[in-house]
Design a protein around this motif. Structure first.
Motif, PDB file in Angstrom:
ATOM      1  N   HIS A  30       0.781  -1.235   0.000  1.00 18.17           N
ATOM      2  CA  HIS A  30       0.000   0.000   0.000  1.00 18.17           C
ATOM      3  C   HIS A  30       0.816   1.290   0.000  1.00 18.17           C
ATOM      4  O   HIS A  30       0.258   2.363  -0.256  1.00 18.17           O
ATOM      5  N   PRO A  49       1.075   6.854  -0.098  1.00 15.64           N
ATOM      6  CA  PRO A  49       0.202   5.732  -0.418  1.00 15.64           C
ATOM      7  C   PRO A  49       0.261   5.447  -1.921  1.00 15.64           C
ATOM      8  O   PRO A  49       0.404   6.372  -2.728  1.00 15.64           O
ATOM      9  N   ASP A  51      -2.151   4.481  -3.695  1.00 18.76           N
ATOM     10  CA  ASP A  51      -3.422   4.881  -4.291  1.00 18.76           C
ATOM     11  C   ASP A  51      -3.321   6.366  -4.642  1.00 18.76           C
ATOM     12  O   ASP A  51      -3.016   7.182  -3.777  1.00 18.76           O
ATOM     13  N   TYR A  63      -4.876   2.118   3.310  1.00 15.88           N
ATOM     14  CA  TYR A  63      -3.663   2.865   2.976  1.00 15.88           C
ATOM     15  C   TYR A  63      -3.222   3.719   4.160  1.00 15.88           C
ATOM     16  O   TYR A  63      -2.037   3.833   4.449  1.00 15.88           O
TER      17      TYR A  63
END
Length: 148
Positions: A30, A49, A51, A63
Motif C-alpha cells: 500500500h 500511499p 493509491d 492505505y
C-alpha cells in the motif's frame, strides 16, 4: 479524464512506478517511502500511499493504516527523539503535490527541521461555551458516520 491524466503526470505515481529514481526506504503493498530530495533536515522522508488520491479524507482506510507504522519505523531507524509527522490537504493548507503524502521531518535542534513560531501557529482562545457547542455538533456528526 482528469484523474487518468493526473495519474500519468503525478510525480509520486512516477516514483512508485520506477519512472523517476528515488532513495527508497520501505515499500509495501500500500505504501512507498523514500528520502525527500528537498529535505528540511537530514533524513526528511516521505511516505506516499500507492493509491493516487489527492486528499487524506478520500484515501481508503487500508492505505492510512499502512502509512503511520512506516513513518514510525523510519523515525525509529533514524533514532529520532524529536520529529514532526506532517500531512497537508489542499493548496491553502500548503499541499504542493496533488497526491496524499506524509512527511517525516527530523528535528535535531531549534533551527533545523520544521520551524514554527507564533505567527505560523496562530493559536486562538476559545471560550468553554464555544468548545462545548462545537463538541456537541461534531460528536453528533461523528456518531452519524457510524463505527470507523
Amino acid at each position: 479524464m482528469a484523474a487518468a491524466r493526473s495519474l500519468t503526470t503525478c510525480i509520486f505515481c512516477k516514483i512508485i512506478k520506477g519512472e523517476i529514481p528515488s532513495f527508497k526506504l520501505i515499500e509495501t503493498v500500500h505504501s512507498y517511502a523514500f528520502l525527500d530530495i528537498g529535505p528540511v533536515s537530514k533524513g526528511h522522508a516521505l511516505v506516499i500511499p500507492k493509491d493516487h488520491t489527492v486528499k487524506m479524507h478520500e484515501l481508503p482506510d487500508e492505505y492510512l493504516a499502512d502509512a503511520l507504522p512506516i513513518a514510525k519505523k523510519i523515525a525509529l531507524a533514524q533514532g529520532l527523539e524529536n520529529y514532526n509527522i506532517l500531512q497537508n490537504n489542499g493548496r491553502i493548507a500548503h499541499q504542493q503535490v496533488d497526491h496524499v503524502h506524509f512527511h517525516v521531518v527530523p528535528k535535531p535542534n531549534a533551527t533545523e527541521g520544521l520551524v514554527l513560531n507564533e505567527s505560523c501557529w496562530p493559536a486562538k482562545t476559545a471560550s468553554m461555551e464555544e468548545l462545548k457547542a462545537y463538541h456537541a455538533e461534531l460528536t453528533t456528526k461523528l456518531e452519524g458516520m457510524g463505527k470507523l
